[in-house]
Design a protein around this motif. Structure first.
Motif, mmCIF file in Angstrom:
data_model
loop_
_atom_site.group_PDB
_atom_site.id
_atom_site.type_symbol
_atom_site.label_atom_id
_atom_site.label_comp_id
_atom_site.label_asym_id
_atom_site.label_seq_id
_atom_site.Cartn_x
_atom_site.Cartn_y
_atom_site.Cartn_z
ATOM 1 N N THR A 15 0.795 -0.921 0.409
ATOM 2 C CA THR A 15 -0.059 -0.174 -0.105
ATOM 3 C C THR A 15 0.829 1.332 -0.018
ATOM 4 N N THR A 48 -0.062 3.853 1.389
ATOM 5 C CA THR A 48 -0.312 4.448 2.678
ATOM 6 C C THR A 48 0.443 3.686 3.878
ATOM 7 N N ASN A 56 0.586 2.121 7.760
ATOM 8 C CA ASN A 56 -0.401 1.526 8.726
ATOM 9 C C ASN A 56 0.087 2.058 10.148
ATOM 10 N N THR A 61 3.783 -0.999 6.062
ATOM 11 C CA THR A 61 2.595 -1.135 4.848
ATOM 12 C C THR A 61 1.889 -2.586 4.768
ATOM 13 N N LEU A 99 -4.088 9.402 -3.573
ATOM 14 C CA LEU A 99 -4.730 8.642 -3.136
ATOM 15 C C LEU A 99 -6.227 8.800 -3.649
ATOM 16 N N ASP A 157 -5.693 3.707 -8.013
ATOM 17 C CA ASP A 157 -5.992 3.273 -6.600
ATOM 18 C C ASP A 157 -7.430 2.631 -6.228
ATOM 19 N N GLY A 164 -8.224 1.616 -3.576
ATOM 20 C CA GLY A 164 -8.598 1.786 -2.147
ATOM 21 C C GLY A 164 -7.284 1.458 -1.416
ATOM 22 N N GLU A 165 -7.259 2.458 -0.372
ATOM 23 C CA GLU A 165 -6.336 2.505 0.576
ATOM 24 C C GLU A 165 -4.728 2.561 -0.015
ATOM 25 N N ARG A 177 -3.997 0.857 -2.876
ATOM 26 C CA ARG A 177 -3.502 -0.298 -3.750
ATOM 27 C C ARG A 177 -3.542 -0.245 -4.846
#
Length: 458
Positions: A366, A368, A370, A374, A403, A408, A410-411, A413
């Motif tokens: 990802t 993003t 965590n 990731t 994002l 993408d 979502g999140e 990916r």
């Protein structure tokens, strides 16, 4: 260099014909004759070396936007995982472009390989059956690889390219087609430094395993040992194997054991006959030691009578859910230094143009954070190295790092835009796989418009 004279060709043709009539590797005499007709000259040697980054490599910290506007987007989305802009190692792709890129600061040897034209980056490659848009994914409008984001399932798909019931890998299927180009039919075309794997498994060809420390042998069964008890033990074992005849399974087991024993001895003798490599490999790195063994085996190619070889080397753990800022730099440094040493070894052997190394991994990660790392994602970047690589260049399409962009799902990916079928087919074309066999080796290739990505020289 050994020459492949007409008498040797006649002898090989006869041996292979006999194998085809029995329970040999190949199904029909016609297939063997075709393979022999396509056999390259003896001096033609090529090898592929797959470095599989187990765990799922976060390549968005491996290849990073360097120009200011794009870096700002990267920094905002990566948060506490972002590499400081001033620490990135700039690379200058030959095709130019408005966006500049840099490599992770611990990958200085990779930066030099890129500058020297020995390294290329394939952008945003991943598991695909057909091209996928964000709308396609959301609506399930096209077939998707099984169990996205699962380690085991995605490792299997990346290596097999099969939607389900995977039993063979694309390197194994390619070896099924091409194995007859090797004069030595006892040694598999596919050699693994990381044990069994589906990638190198075909219907007739299976990987032969060695380790970074050397050729695996029967322990305590050395007939040349200084220990008389060990010599006696080995002689008794050989007598038992040679005398096995009471049952078909017993006979076959004994035959396999004897072939394995003989082959390990042949490999050890071939390796011992080669001068030691002067190239220094980082001794504390298992990846480097495995690649050193690959280089040693390649140096023995003539003694082993092989023209095509495929190597598999596993490296990881890249599953950086936590402590990524500490774990990832060491992984990237080991990867960069090991690839740099292997490149130098190929220069030493004067085989840089004939050996191509490349990375694969479970999946990308990802964009993003965590909080400490990731999570599992989809597309990511790969590295291709060698003298036959059209290096100093980026191939494929770099994704949008905002994002919720069209890339993408979502999140953070990212949907891959280049398939592993395309990646493998480009390598296989250089390796010499006949065009008529591409469909059987790369089952999803026909779903994509670009069959050769252009990163290999003709």
């Amino acid at each position: 260099m050994k020459t492949f004279d007409s008498s040797r060709r006649h002898f090989l043709r006869g041996c292979l014909g006999a194998a085809a009539g029995g329970a040999g590797l190949w199904a029909t005499q016609a297939r063997l004759q075709l393979a022999l007709a396509q056999m390259p000259p003896t001096e033609d040697y090529k090898a592929l070396v797959c470095i599989f980054l187990y765990g799922g490599n976060d390549s968005y910290n491996m290849v990073v936007p360097y120009s200011s506007a794009e870096y700002d987007v990267y920094k905002a989305v990566r948060n506490n995982l972002a590499i400081p802009q001033a620490e990135l190692l700039p690379i200058t792709p030959t095709q130019g472009g408005a966006v500049q890129y840099g490599l992770h600061p611990r990958m200085s040897q990779a930066q030099q390989l890129f500058a020297d034209g020995r390294l290329a980056v394939l952008a945003n490659a991943g598991a695909l059956i057909a091209p996928v848009s964000k709308a396609d994914y959301q609506n399930r409008a096209v077939p998707l690889p099984p169990q996205l984001f699962s380690h085991n399932d995605q490792q299997t798909f990346m290596q097999s390219l099969a939607r389900d019931n995977a039993k063979t890998g694309w390197a194994g299927r390619a070896a099924d087609v091409m194995h007859s180009v090797n004069i030595n039919q006892q040694l598999s075309m596919n050699i693994s430094l990381s044990g069994s794997n589906i990638w190198q498994s075909g219907r007739e060809v299976f990987p032969y395993s060695v380790s970074g420390h050397g050729v695996e042998t029967f322990k305590y069964f050395d007939e040349a040992s200084d220990d008389s008890a060990e010599v006696t033990r080995a002689q008794v074992f050989r007598t038992l194997m040679e005398g096995a005849s009471s049952h078909i399974f017993q006979r076959e087991y004994a035959a396999i054991q004897q072939r394995a024993w003989a082959l390990s001895g042949e490999l050890i003798s071939a390796l011992d006959a080669q001068p030691p490599l002067s190239t220094a490999f980082p001794s504390e790195s298992k990846l480097a030691m495995d690649l050193k063994m690959v280089a040693k085996l390649i140096s023995a190619r003539e003694a082993l009578d092989v023209k095509r070889q495929v190597y598999f080397v596993g490296f990881g753990d890249f599953d950086t859910h936590g402590d990524q800022n500490n774990r990832q730099p060491a992984l990237f440094q080991q990867l960069s230094e090991a690839m740099g040493a292997f490149n130098s070894a190929m220069d030493e052997l004067q085989l840089a143009d004939q050996v191509t190394a490349f990375t694969m991994t479970d999946f990308g990660r990802t964009l993003t954070s965590n909080g400490d790392g990731t999570d599992h994602a989809w597309g990511g970047h790969q590295l291709i190295m060698g003298g036959a690589v059209n290096g100093s260049a980026l191939y494929g399409t770099m994704p949008e790092l905002h994002l919720n962009s069209d890339d993408d799902i979502g999140e953070g990916r990212i949907i891959p835009t280049t398939s592993i079928d395309q990646y493998g087919a480009t390598l296989a074309h250089w390796f010499g796989l006949p065009s008529a066999d591409f469909g059987g080796v790369f089952p999803n290739l026909g779903n994509f418009s670009q069959l050769d990505l252009g990163f290999m020289k003709a």
